[in-house]
Design a protein around this motif. Structure first.
Motif, PDB file in Angstrom:
ATOM      1  N   VAL A  79      35.306  48.362  43.353  1.00 19.94           N
ATOM      2  CA  VAL A  79      34.845  47.243  42.535  1.00 19.94           C
ATOM      3  C   VAL A  79      36.080  46.514  42.031  1.00 19.94           C
ATOM      4  CG1 VAL A  79      33.494  46.529  40.534  1.00 19.94           C
ATOM      5  CG2 VAL A  79      32.808  48.547  41.843  1.00 19.94           C
ATOM      6  N   ASN A  80      36.120  45.185  42.234  1.00 20.50           N
ATOM      7  CA  ASN A  80      37.274  44.384  41.841  1.00 20.50           C
ATOM      8  C   ASN A  80      36.848  43.260  40.912  1.00 20.50           C
ATOM      9  OD1 ASN A  80      39.460  45.381  43.998  1.00 20.50           O
ATOM     10  ND2 ASN A  80      37.498  45.128  45.034  1.00 20.50           N
ATOM     11  N   ASP A  81      37.770  42.845  40.039  1.00 18.40           N
ATOM     12  CA  ASP A  81      37.495  41.749  39.120  1.00 18.40           C
ATOM     13  C   ASP A  81      38.806  41.033  38.808  1.00 18.40           C
ATOM     14  OD1 ASP A  81      35.124  40.812  37.126  1.00 18.40           O
ATOM     15  OD2 ASP A  81      37.074  40.591  36.153  1.00 18.40           O
ATOM     16  N   SER A 119      33.236  39.441  39.969  1.00 18.28           N
ATOM     17  CA  SER A 119      33.427  40.794  40.473  1.00 18.28           C
ATOM     18  C   SER A 119      32.948  40.881  41.919  1.00 18.28           C
ATOM     19  CB  SER A 119      32.658  41.807  39.627  1.00 18.28           C
ATOM     20  OG  SER A 119      33.075  41.762  38.270  1.00 18.28           O
ATOM     21  N   SER A 120      33.537  41.805  42.661  1.00 21.46           N
ATOM     22  CA  SER A 120      33.129  42.039  44.046  1.00 21.46           C
ATOM     23  C   SER A 120      32.963  43.533  44.266  1.00 21.46           C
ATOM     24  CB  SER A 120      34.160  41.462  45.027  1.00 21.46           C
ATOM     25  OG  SER A 120      35.442  42.013  44.793  1.00 21.46           O
ATOM     26  N   TYR A 121      31.947  43.895  45.048  1.00 21.75           N
ATOM     27  CA  TYR A 121      31.637  45.286  45.366  1.00 21.75           C
ATOM     28  C   TYR A 121      31.820  45.474  46.868  1.00 21.75           C
ATOM     29  CZ  TYR A 121      29.561  45.033  40.736  1.00 21.75           C
ATOM     30  OH  TYR A 121      29.363  44.839  39.395  1.00 21.75           O
ATOM     31  N   HIS A 171      37.048  32.889  35.099  1.00 18.28           N
ATOM     32  CA  HIS A 171      36.673  34.218  35.569  1.00 18.28           C
ATOM     33  C   HIS A 171      36.220  34.101  37.019  1.00 18.28           C
ATOM     34  CE1 HIS A 171      33.790  37.883  35.378  1.00 18.28           C
ATOM     35  NE2 HIS A 171      34.987  38.242  35.808  1.00 18.28           N
TER      36      HIS A 171
END
Length: 288
Positions: free
Chosen positions: A94-96, A122-124, A119
Motif C-alpha cells: 500500500v502506497n501513499d 493511495s494505491s494497493y 494528496h
C-alpha cells in the motif's frame, strides 16, 4: 545555475526510515513458509527559486517555492516452498504520497500564491508469482503484478510559474510475465528466456512547452533472453575466471491511447526513446 529559460537556485534535503520483520516456519517435513511484513516512510524538503537569466546571472525574481513531499509504503509478502520444487509467492503493498507546497509567483507586477496541499492518493498493489522445477536443470516461472509510480516533483512543477500541476496523475499498470530458466548440472552454463506484457495507464510524457502530461495508455510487450558460460574457474591459476555471456531484448512499445494538446491523435505510434531491439555481448576475466 543558468538554464534554458532562467536562472535557478535550488536545494533539497530529506530523510527516510524502513523496518521489516521476517518469520520462517516449517510446513510438514518437506515444505516451509516465509513471511515478511514491513513499512517505509520518506520525507523531502525542496526549495526552488527562479530568476530571469541576466547574461548568465540572476535577474528579476520569477517565483520562490518551498515543497515538502512525503510518501509511505506498507507491505506484506508470503513465500511457500513445496518440497524444494514449487515456490508460490504472494504479496501486497500500500502506497501513499502528498505534496505540501508554499510560495509565491511574480508575474506582470502581480504576486500569485502558490500554496497547495496536493494528496496524490493511495494505491494497493498485489502480486502473485509461481516457480516450478520441471527437470533437475529446468525451471518455469510466471507472475502477475500491479505497479504504481507517483509523479516526481520535477514533473509536477510548471517551469514558467513554479505552480504544481494538480491534474497530473501517477502512472499505474499491470505486468504479466512468464519464462524458463536452465542451469547445467555443473553450473557452468545458464540460460533464460521470458516474455512479458505490461499495460500502462496515465503514462507521463514531456510536452513541447516543458510541462508533463498523462498520455492515456501504452502497450509494452517484449522478450528477454540471455545465456552465459564459464570457461575457466580456478582458484590458484593466473586467471581466476573466464566467462562469456550474451543478452537479447526485443521491445514492442506503442501508445494505445495518446491524444496530445491540440487534438492530434498519436495512438498506435511507437514510444520515443525505446529501441526495438538491443544485444549485449560480454567477455569477463577475473584475476586472483
Amino acid at each position: 545555475s543558468a538554464f534554458f529559460n532562467g536562472f535557478k537556485d535550488e536545494a533539497a534535503e530529506g530523510w527516510g526510515a524502513r523496518s521489516e520483520m521476517r518469520w520462517r516456519t516449517g510446513l510438514g517435513d518437506y515444505s516451509s513458509l516465509e513471511t515478511i511484513v514491513g513499512g517505509e516512510y520518506q520525507s523531502e524538503d525542496n526549495s526552488l527559486t527562479e530568476f530571469t537569466n541576466d547574461l548568465g546571472g540572476p535577474g528579476g525574481l520569477k517565483y520562490s517555492n518551498q515543497t515538502t513531499s512525503t510518501a509511505y509504503m506498507a507491505f506484506a509478502n508470503a513465500v511457500v516452498n513445496f518440497r524444494e520444487k514449487t515456490l508460490v509467492d504472494l504479496g501486497i503493498s500500500v502506497n501513499d504520497s502528498r505534496f505540501l507546497n508554499s510560495g509565491s509567483s511574480y508575474a506582470a507586477d502581480e504576486v500569485y500564491d502558490l500554496g497547495i496541499d496536493l494528496h496524490l492518493g493511495s494505491s494497493y498493489l498485489p502480486r502473485v508469482a509461481l516457480s516450478q522445477q520441471l527437470l533437475p536443470y529446468l525451471f518455469a516461472h510466471g507472475s502477475v503484478s500491479y505497479g504504481h509510480s507517483y509523479p516526481s516533483l520535477f514533473e509536477m512543477v510548471d517551469v514558467a510559474s513554479g505552480a504544481l500541476n494538480p491534474n497530473l496523475r501517477g502512472e499505474s499498470g499491470v505486468n504479466y510475465e512468464g519464462g524458463l530458466k536452465f542451469l547445467s548440472t555443473d553450473q557452468t552454463t545458464k540460460a533464460e528466456v521470458s516474455l512479458y506484457q505490461f499495460d500502462l495507464k496515465n503514462s507521463i510524457i514531456p510536452q513541447d512547452n516543458g510541462l508533463f502530461a498523462n498520455a492515456g495508455k501504452t502497450d509494452q510487450s517484449g522478450l528477454e533472453a540471455s545465456i552465459s558460460h564459464s570457461i575457466i574457474w580456478e582458484e590458484g591459476g593466473v586467471i581466476k575466471g573466464l566467462s562469456v555471456s550474451s543478452a537479447l531484448a526485443w521491445n514492442h512499445y506503442q501508445f494505445r491511447e495518446y491524444v496530445v494538446v491540440g487534438g492530434e491523435d498519436l495512438s498506435g505510434r511507437f514510444l520515443t526513446g525505446t529501441p526495438l531491439a538491443t544485444l549485449a555481448d560480454v567477455i569477463e576475466v577475473r584475476f586472483p
